[in-house]
Design a protein around this motif. Structure first.
Motif, short mmCIF file in Angstrom:
data_model
loop_
_atom_site.label_atom_id
_atom_site.label_comp_id
_atom_site.label_asym_id
_atom_site.label_seq_id
_atom_site.Cartn_x
_atom_site.Cartn_y
_atom_site.Cartn_z
N LYS A 20 -18.80 80.14 54.54
CA LYS A 20 -20.22 79.49 55.67
C LYS A 20 -20.27 78.06 55.90
O LYS A 20 -21.38 77.67 55.80
CB LYS A 20 -21.22 80.13 54.82
CG LYS A 20 -21.39 81.46 54.69
CD LYS A 20 -22.75 82.27 53.81
CE LYS A 20 -22.62 83.55 53.97
NZ LYS A 20 -21.43 84.02 53.02
N PRO A 21 -19.22 77.51 56.59
CA PRO A 21 -19.28 76.19 57.04
C PRO A 21 -20.00 76.03 58.54
O PRO A 21 -19.94 76.97 59.12
CB PRO A 21 -17.79 75.93 57.21
CG PRO A 21 -16.99 77.08 57.63
CD PRO A 21 -17.85 77.91 56.80
N GLY A 22 -20.63 75.06 58.68
CA GLY A 22 -21.18 74.87 59.84
C GLY A 22 -20.12 74.70 61.09
O GLY A 22 -19.11 73.98 60.63
N VAL A 23 -19.95 75.14 61.99
CA VAL A 23 -18.97 75.08 62.97
C VAL A 23 -19.47 74.37 64.21
O VAL A 23 -20.45 74.49 65.12
CB VAL A 23 -18.46 76.45 63.19
CG1 VAL A 23 -17.27 76.41 64.44
CG2 VAL A 23 -17.84 77.25 62.04
N VAL A 24 -18.71 73.31 64.68
CA VAL A 24 -19.23 72.37 65.71
C VAL A 24 -17.73 72.79 66.71
O VAL A 24 -16.60 72.71 66.59
CB VAL A 24 -18.96 70.98 65.53
CG1 VAL A 24 -19.31 70.32 66.82
CG2 VAL A 24 -20.19 70.64 64.49
N GLY A 25 -17.99 73.34 67.97
CA GLY A 25 -16.91 73.59 68.98
C GLY A 25 -17.13 72.68 70.09
O GLY A 25 -18.10 72.28 70.56
#
Length: 434
Positions: free
Chosen positions: A25-30
């Motif tokens: 459950k990482p934070g995802v920056v796209g």
């Protein structure tokens, strides 16, 4: 690798990456866009790494293999069948036995070359923060789409499919991108030089002091501002990358002072407006990673704004722009005519740049054309004089980094400083090697 094993590998990587995100459950920056993705990714990594565990790919791992590979492990290169087998085994092991070192935040590049690419990548990982860097009037890879609008439409999926609790970081300097703020449910932060930008860049200065180049500017947000200094880079695109990093930092609770301090450690990726020392006490602007009409214009405008005894541009083909090829190369030639003292072109399409520059007023005696990269490098080596400032830029297939290696002051550091220096790339012939 044949088509069937490749399809199986893609499917397995996709599933492994999806389960890895569910597990940790990482934070995802796209990050997506036609230009500036990698520099933005590096700026985001620099800022967020200030006090968090962050993973971003060290290479442009932004496709159906590279993006899931970044999710399952911190890899710096790929290899053959044994590499992929080992990577998948390690990925399965990390699913079974949870790692305490898995990053809190993943920064992923979403590369779009053809229709459907973004949909596939979003099927692997949907970001919480989506960033659209820039597209331009003639985007790279446009020849594989019906037109520029179709390219933007494909890339904008990253923004329009963000969750209501997510954040969209949009370029306020491109009206078509700015319009996306009405098409997303996410909170929006805009960046750019425009007065409309929430996070505004101003007072941009390309510095050249004591033989070292750098970039200075001011970032303003919510009534506060900070000065920012970047070393060994120049150009508006690097200021934009820094602003994207700053906007991401704000989303994750950092203040502008801490962000500016973090950005002082930013290093531009190889081949992206990186400033290098050249032979004969010259200065090189190495922007050889790739080229599009927008990035070519930005590079020439940067060269035009800088001081130098003589300004030299070594420019090659811009590829994958289809029916816009002639007009885009001619536009680059007209701009070059007002920016340089000497123009050297490489490639068949590069000749359009040369011809347009002469028509725009640059003396024929100052324009030289080549269809061989090594010959161009040897010529530049001979042509350079002390105090010269030289810009080198082309699409990656031209392999203009080979010219940079011919004229850099310390070629022994090529593997460290230049793009595409691993054995796999060095073994590949460029478009104009013969």
């Amino acid at each position: 690798m044949t088509a069937a094993p490749l399809t199986i590998l893609q499917l397995f990587l996709k599933l492994l990456a999806k389960f890895t995100i569910l597990r940790y459950k990482p934070g995802v920056v796209g990050v997506t866009g036609s230009v500036g993705k990698t520099s933005a990714k590096e700026a985001i990594r620099t800022v967020l790494s200030y006090d968090r565990r962050v993973r971003a790919p060290s290479k442009s791992f932004n496709n159906e293999l590279g993006l899931p590979l970044t999710i399952i492990g911190d890899y710096t290169k790929t290899g053959g069948a044994f590499f992929w087998l080992a990577a998948m085994i390690r990925g399965i092991f990390r699913l079974i036995f949870q790692s305490r070192r898995y990053p809190e935040i993943l920064v992923l590049e979403y590369g779009v070359d053809r229709p459907g690419d973004m949909k596939y990548l979003l099927g692997i990982a949907r970001p919480h923060v989506g960033i659209l860097t820039a597209v331009g009037e003639v985007p790279v890879h446009v020849e594989f789409f019906s037109g520029p609008e179709a390219v933007l439409r494909e890339k904008s999926r990253l923004i329009t499919q963000l969750p209501v609790t997510g954040f969209a970081i949009l370029n306020a300097d491109e009206p078509a991108i700015l319009e996306l703020r009405t098409q997303t449910r996410a909170h929006v932060i805009t960046f750019g030089f425009s007065d409309r930008a929430d996070l505004r860049i101003s007072n941009l200065t390309n510095r050249f002091e004591g033989g070292r180049a750098g970039l200075s500017f001011k970032l303003s947000y919510g009534g506060s501002f900070v000065p920012v200094r970047l070393e060994d880079v120049v150009g508006r695109p690097q200021a934009i990358a820094a602003a994207i990093g700053a906007a991401t930092g704000l989303i994750f609770g950092m203040n502008l002072v801490k962000i500016a301090e973090a950005l002082s450690h930013y290093q531009a990726p190889a081949g992206r407006f990186r400033v290098l020392k050249g032979i004969k006490h010259t200065t090189l602007i190495d922007d050889t990673y790739n080229a599009s009409p927008l990035s070519m214009c930005e590079a020439l405008e940067t060269l035009k704004s800088m001081r130098g005894k003589r300004k030299i541009a070594v420019l090659g083909d811009m590829l994958e722009i289809g029916k816009y090829t002639l007009q885009s190369h001619e536009a680059a030639g007209r701009l070059a005519a007002s920016a340089v003292h000497v123009l050297i072109t490489v490639g068949l399409r590069g000749k359009f740049i040369a011809e347009a520059a002469v028509k725009a007023g640059l003396s024929k005696r100052s324009v030289f054309t080549f269809t061989n990269v090594r010959e161009a490098g040897l010529f530049l080596q001979e042509k350079l004089q002390e105090g010269d400032l030289a810009l080198l830029k082309a699409s990656q297939a031209v392999r203009l980094e080979k010219v940079v290696k011919e004229v850099m002051a310390d070629p022994a550091r090529a593997a460290e400083l230049l793009v595409r220096q691993n054995q796999e790339w060095l073994a590949k012939p460029g478009l104009y090697d013969e």
